[in-house]
Every structure is written in structure tokens, then in C-alpha cells.
Design a protein around this motif. Structure first.
Motif, mmCIF file in Angstrom:
data_model
loop_
_atom_site.group_PDB
_atom_site.id
_atom_site.type_symbol
_atom_site.label_atom_id
_atom_site.label_comp_id
_atom_site.label_asym_id
_atom_site.label_seq_id
_atom_site.Cartn_x
_atom_site.Cartn_y
_atom_site.Cartn_z
ATOM 1 N N ILE A 7 20.503 4.387 -22.137
ATOM 2 C CA ILE A 7 19.350 4.565 -23.023
ATOM 3 C C ILE A 7 19.561 3.794 -24.316
ATOM 4 O O ILE A 7 18.663 3.085 -24.791
ATOM 5 C CB ILE A 7 19.114 6.063 -23.305
ATOM 6 C CG1 ILE A 7 18.679 6.768 -22.027
ATOM 7 C CG2 ILE A 7 18.074 6.252 -24.400
ATOM 8 C CD1 ILE A 7 18.635 8.274 -22.144
ATOM 9 N N ILE A 8 20.761 3.897 -24.884
ATOM 10 C CA ILE A 8 21.074 3.175 -26.124
ATOM 11 C C ILE A 8 20.978 1.666 -25.904
ATOM 12 O O ILE A 8 20.415 0.935 -26.732
ATOM 13 C CB ILE A 8 22.479 3.568 -26.642
ATOM 14 C CG1 ILE A 8 22.522 5.052 -26.974
ATOM 15 C CG2 ILE A 8 22.877 2.726 -27.839
ATOM 16 C CD1 ILE A 8 21.591 5.475 -28.075
ATOM 17 N N VAL A 9 21.511 1.182 -24.797
ATOM 18 C CA VAL A 9 21.476 -0.256 -24.507
ATOM 19 C C VAL A 9 20.047 -0.744 -24.377
ATOM 20 O O VAL A 9 19.675 -1.782 -24.940
ATOM 21 C CB VAL A 9 22.283 -0.568 -23.225
ATOM 22 C CG1 VAL A 9 22.021 -1.983 -22.747
ATOM 23 C CG2 VAL A 9 23.762 -0.366 -23.490
ATOM 24 N N TYR A 10 19.194 -0.007 -23.672
ATOM 25 C CA TYR A 10 17.806 -0.423 -23.499
ATOM 26 C C TYR A 10 17.044 -0.381 -24.820
ATOM 27 O O TYR A 10 16.207 -1.249 -25.091
ATOM 28 C CB TYR A 10 17.102 0.430 -22.448
ATOM 29 C CG TYR A 10 17.596 0.159 -21.040
ATOM 30 C CD1 TYR A 10 17.704 -1.138 -20.565
ATOM 31 C CD2 TYR A 10 17.962 1.193 -20.199
ATOM 32 C CE1 TYR A 10 18.158 -1.402 -19.282
ATOM 33 C CE2 TYR A 10 18.406 0.953 -18.915
ATOM 34 C CZ TYR A 10 18.505 -0.347 -18.461
ATOM 35 O OH TYR A 10 18.946 -0.610 -17.199
ATOM 36 N N GLY A 14 15.399 -3.644 -26.640
ATOM 37 C CA GLY A 14 14.005 -3.666 -27.059
ATOM 38 C C GLY A 14 13.857 -4.048 -28.523
ATOM 39 O O GLY A 14 12.981 -4.831 -28.883
ATOM 40 N N VAL A 15 14.723 -3.505 -29.379
ATOM 41 C CA VAL A 15 14.679 -3.842 -30.803
ATOM 42 C C VAL A 15 14.992 -5.320 -31.010
ATOM 43 O O VAL A 15 14.328 -6.010 -31.788
ATOM 44 C CB VAL A 15 15.651 -2.947 -31.598
ATOM 45 C CG1 VAL A 15 15.818 -3.447 -33.018
ATOM 46 C CG2 VAL A 15 15.167 -1.512 -31.585
ATOM 47 N N ALA A 16 15.995 -5.829 -30.295
ATOM 48 C CA ALA A 16 16.361 -7.239 -30.432
ATOM 49 C C ALA A 16 15.227 -8.150 -29.963
ATOM 50 O O ALA A 16 14.916 -9.148 -30.615
ATOM 51 C CB ALA A 16 17.637 -7.527 -29.642
ATOM 52 N N LEU A 17 14.601 -7.806 -28.850
ATOM 53 C CA LEU A 17 13.490 -8.626 -28.360
ATOM 54 C C LEU A 17 12.297 -8.580 -29.308
ATOM 55 O O LEU A 17 11.652 -9.605 -29.544
ATOM 56 C CB LEU A 17 13.078 -8.164 -26.967
ATOM 57 C CG LEU A 17 14.063 -8.492 -25.848
ATOM 58 C CD1 LEU A 17 13.600 -7.862 -24.542
ATOM 59 C CD2 LEU A 17 14.229 -9.990 -25.691
#
Length: 42
Positions: A7-10, A14-17
Motif C-alpha cells: 500500500i505504501i509503495v503504491y 502515485g505521488v511521484a507520478l
């Protein structure tokens, strides 16, 4: 089953994209420099 780490990775992905999308495809604001020092007084 999705783990807490996934969940943290996704979320971070998303924030980076979103940041990259805003940086390269976001609206271009006008430059607020006034003179050579870039004080932003306008």
C-alpha cells in the motif's frame, strides 16, 4: 492479500507520478521576475 508495504509503495508511486505529470504537463505560469534579481514584486 495486499500488505501494508505494498500500500505504501503504491501510494508513493502515485505521488511521484502526479508530481511528474504536474511538472511536465501542468499549466505554465508567467514568470514573476522583476529585474535581474528575481524579487517577485509583481
Amino acid at each position: 492479500m495486499i500488505t501494508f508495504q505494498e500500500i505504501i509503495v503504491y501510494l508513493l508511486l502515485g505521488v511521484a507520478l502526479a508530481f511528474l505529470w504536474k511538472k511536465f504537463f501542468g499549466k505554465k505560469g508567467k514568470d514573476k521576475n522583476c529585474g535581474n534579481n528575481g524579487c517577485g514584486c509583481n
